[in-house]
Design a protein around this motif. Structure first.
Motif, mmCIF file in Angstrom:
data_model
loop_
_atom_site.group_PDB
_atom_site.id
_atom_site.type_symbol
_atom_site.label_atom_id
_atom_site.label_comp_id
_atom_site.label_asym_id
_atom_site.label_seq_id
_atom_site.Cartn_x
_atom_site.Cartn_y
_atom_site.Cartn_z
ATOM 1 N N LYS A 43 11.713 -7.619 -65.058
ATOM 2 C CA LYS A 43 11.034 -8.663 -63.958
ATOM 3 C C LYS A 43 11.909 -9.941 -63.893
ATOM 4 O O LYS A 43 12.412 -10.461 -64.953
ATOM 5 C CB LYS A 43 9.610 -8.961 -64.317
ATOM 6 N N ILE A 44 11.825 -10.477 -62.669
ATOM 7 C CA ILE A 44 12.618 -11.497 -62.436
ATOM 8 C C ILE A 44 11.888 -12.492 -61.550
ATOM 9 O O ILE A 44 10.800 -11.972 -60.887
ATOM 10 C CB ILE A 44 13.932 -11.436 -61.623
ATOM 11 N N ASN A 45 12.281 -13.821 -61.655
ATOM 12 C CA ASN A 45 11.562 -14.780 -60.718
ATOM 13 C C ASN A 45 12.651 -15.049 -59.742
ATOM 14 O O ASN A 45 13.768 -15.542 -60.118
ATOM 15 C CB ASN A 45 11.023 -15.970 -61.534
ATOM 16 N N CYS A 46 12.465 -15.147 -58.439
ATOM 17 C CA CYS A 46 13.336 -15.806 -57.340
ATOM 18 C C CYS A 46 12.774 -16.205 -56.130
ATOM 19 O O CYS A 46 11.411 -16.226 -56.100
ATOM 20 C CB CYS A 46 14.469 -14.655 -57.073
ATOM 21 N N ARG A 47 13.503 -16.802 -55.362
ATOM 22 C CA ARG A 47 12.968 -17.296 -54.228
ATOM 23 C C ARG A 47 12.912 -16.384 -53.012
ATOM 24 O O ARG A 47 13.812 -15.405 -53.317
ATOM 25 C CB ARG A 47 13.871 -18.568 -53.727
ATOM 26 N N ALA A 48 12.391 -16.452 -52.029
ATOM 27 C CA ALA A 48 12.154 -15.470 -51.029
ATOM 28 C C ALA A 48 13.595 -15.505 -50.215
ATOM 29 O O ALA A 48 13.742 -14.406 -49.764
ATOM 30 C CB ALA A 48 10.917 -15.804 -49.830
ATOM 31 N N ASP A 49 14.299 -16.527 -50.122
ATOM 32 C CA ASP A 49 15.446 -16.345 -49.263
ATOM 33 C C ASP A 49 16.407 -15.654 -50.122
ATOM 34 O O ASP A 49 17.688 -15.603 -49.427
ATOM 35 C CB ASP A 49 15.794 -17.659 -48.754
ATOM 36 N N ALA A 50 16.302 -15.424 -51.340
ATOM 37 C CA ALA A 50 17.242 -14.554 -52.003
ATOM 38 C C ALA A 50 17.049 -13.223 -52.117
ATOM 39 O O ALA A 50 18.060 -12.533 -52.481
ATOM 40 C CB ALA A 50 17.387 -15.073 -53.552
ATOM 41 N N VAL A 51 16.217 -12.694 -51.228
ATOM 42 C CA VAL A 51 15.800 -11.247 -51.236
ATOM 43 C C VAL A 51 16.746 -10.692 -50.144
ATOM 44 O O VAL A 51 16.164 -10.855 -49.054
ATOM 45 C CB VAL A 51 14.208 -11.201 -51.221
ATOM 46 N N GLU A 52 17.748 -9.871 -50.650
ATOM 47 C CA GLU A 52 18.579 -9.178 -49.545
ATOM 48 C C GLU A 52 18.433 -7.581 -49.874
ATOM 49 O O GLU A 52 18.491 -7.320 -51.137
ATOM 50 C CB GLU A 52 19.773 -9.516 -49.772
#
Length: 554
Positions: free
Chosen positions: A289-298
């Motif tokens: 599992k990871i934590n990331c920002r929405a603008d990094a989702v590609e």
């Protein structure tokens, strides 16, 4: 026992040559729920230099902690403060230990002590020092000097009292190469998901973003050095392989504040990490599992990560209002948040999210925007809805701005702010009161957290177990129950907003909502337990084959 890289990060500071007396141990105390990797790195570093280190959960009975301190007679007791709301409880424990004769050096580290060291020393008067920002090098040097009776007050990265003044020494630079640190020791009881062992991990430190409400980026920007540092993908996979082979770990939860994805450099890092998982043979054998920002989702990158074991993405969406996102300095739009959710659904990745129903810019119009946004993303039951209010943490730009404009209220333990519309305070208090009483959002045994756990089990079953009879029907039941739970929560939020703006009587009471939450939770547990029990033999056999359980398990 820790496993480390060949080059030690502390060699450059002459740590190998520095005199030390190893006869007295070090005692570390902090929250250990889900594993405290900060303590793990500190313990591993000290042990690498020969110190005996004993790590304790802060939630342990204080008499047991006292008994341990009396037996160990440690040279130093280190306290790890993750959340500032617990500073008084930590101070109370220190007072208790002191009152019963513990004379060891007391120090504390964490975000709040680092960013507000003067306030920490005032609120915890039994402290001798504060270790500020990244603590591995500072703590080792502090223990070395204490163990040999030398003066420690000139070392980098500490704060302490001198007469009536608070002295802060020059800040120690952030660690440049994280791969030179030893693997963190994990002195805690691992969590499990259906028998699969869960373990926290770190691939990087720091955050390049500048959200106004977050103390994390301020923590890494306050000390000299590069803000974001990534480990080599090969080293991250080497640690995963070590944990998989030595402890049977198959579920990894990356605790990076922002997993390296955004921009061409980090995209290459993530792709290399994926490739390394395939080369090592862990792809298909572990999930993560990871934590990331929405603008990094590609789509392309996240699909490749999914195929290498990614099963859950946590995003701090925070707001469905453009004004709210601007206030929080998210530097992102509502549409980018919606796009990220659409992509994750399209490629079959589970997601969870952080969300702030209220912030200092909130109006009842923005509250309704937020409810509409939540309906858009999880009205289909794809994830459990939840909410909170933005909290003005010490050291954050938004807290400083609220203080400057006279809107900051409360104290360190319970910080808050005046809303632009006073009715919003009444609304939030009434909403949280009725939701908390009903056991809906907050607390691990409440409905929304239980729904999240059920969805995580579904994802782990799909990835790490053979096909199970009834799986599609069970997943459909979880989705239906989640959808019903979300819709009730949305109605409560909206109806109570109508009451405070238009005087429309809300049909909801604590008793009614409690009955709804208990009905849904009981149905969830009934469906879940029946499904797991009916597939018990298959689940246990799969665990045996993967060596996650001994052959005698039944």
């Amino acid at each position: 026992m820790s496993t480390s890289a060949s080059l030690n990060v502390l060699e450059s500071e002459g740590s190998s040559e520095r005199p030390r007396d190893l006869r007295r141990p070090v005692m570390l105390i902090g929250f250990q729920v889900q594993g405290n990797l900060g303590l793990g790195y500190l313990a591993a570093t000290l042990r690498q230099y020969g110190y005996r280190v004993e790590v304790f959960d802060f939630q342990k009975d204080r008499d047991e902690l006292l008994e341990a301190a009396e037996e160990l007679q440690p040279i130093l007791v280190g306290f790890s403060l993750i959340f500032q709301f617990y500073i008084n409880q930590f101070s109370s424990l220190m007072n208790y230990l002191r009152a019963h004769g513990i004379r060891s050096h007391f120090t504390m580290g964490g975000h709040f002590p680092s960013l507000s060291s003067e306030r920490t020393l005032q609120m915890a008067p039994q402290l001798d020092s504060v270790v500020r920002f990244e603590g591995e090098m500072t703590l080792l040097e502090l223990v070395d000097l204490l163990s040999t009776g030398r003066d420690w007050r000139g070392i980098q990265g500490v704060a302490y009292r001198k007469d009536t003044e608070i002295v802060s020494t020059a800040l120690r630079p952030l660690i440049r190469d994280l791969d030179q640190l030893p693997f963190p020791d994990r002195d805690f009881v691992a969590q499990h998901i259906l028998g699969r062992v869960v373990m926290p991990m770190l691939a990087s430190r720091g955050c390049a973003r500048t959200c106004s409400f977050c103390s994390i980026h301020m923590f890494y920007r306050s000390a000299p050095g590069k803000v974001v540092r990534t480990r080599k993908p090969k080293e991250v996979v080497r640690e995963m392989r070590f944990l998989h082979d030595s402890q049977g770990i198959t579920v990894f939860l990356f605790q990076d504040d922002d997993f390296p994805l955004f921009g061409p450099v980090w995209t290459r890092w993530a792709q290399e990490f994926v490739d390394e998982l395939h080369r090592d043979g862990l792809a298909g054998r572990v999930v993560w599992k990871i934590n990331c920002r929405a603008d990094a989702v590609e789509e392309q990158l996240l699909s490749a990560m999914r195929d290498a074991g990614l099963f859950l993405v946590y995003m701090g969406l925070e707001s469905g209002s453009e004004e709210g996102l601007k206030t929080l300095h998210k530097q992102i739009t509502v549409e980018q948040n919606l796009r990220a959710v659409r992509i994750l659904k399209q490629i079959g990745l589970r997601f969870e999210f952080g969300f702030m129903l209220l912030d200092p810019s909130s109006t009842f119009e923005s509250v309704r925007d937020n409810i509409r946004f939540l309906r858009d993303i999880v009205g289909d039951g794809s994830a459990a809805a939840g909410f909170s209010r933005m909290i003005p943490y010490d050291g954050t730009p938004i807290k400083d701005e609220l203080e400057r404009t006279g809107r900051l209220i409360g104290d360190v333990i319970n910080p808050g702010y005046d809303f632009l519309d006073p009715r919003l305070q009444e609304y939030y208090e009434a909403l949280t009161r009725i939701v908390n009483v009903s056991g809906w959002v907050h607390g691990i045994e409440s409905l929304s957290p239980q729904l999240c756990h059920a969805w995580n089990e579904v994802a782990v079953i799909e990835r790490l177990f053979p096909p199970l009879p009834g799986m599609q029907e069970y997943a459909a039941n979880v989705r239906r129950i989640t959808k019903d739970a979300n819709e009730i929560l949305f109605r409560v939020m909206g109806d109570m907003a109508d009451f405070y703006t238009a005087g429309k009587e809300s049909p909801w009471s604590a008793d009614l909502l409690h009955a709804c939450s208990r009905r849904l939770l009981n149905e969830l547990l009934e469906k879940r337990n029946a499904f797991v029990y009916s597939n018990k033999a298959i689940l246990i056999e799969a665990l045996r084959e993967s060596a996650a359980l001994p052959a005698s398990a039944a």
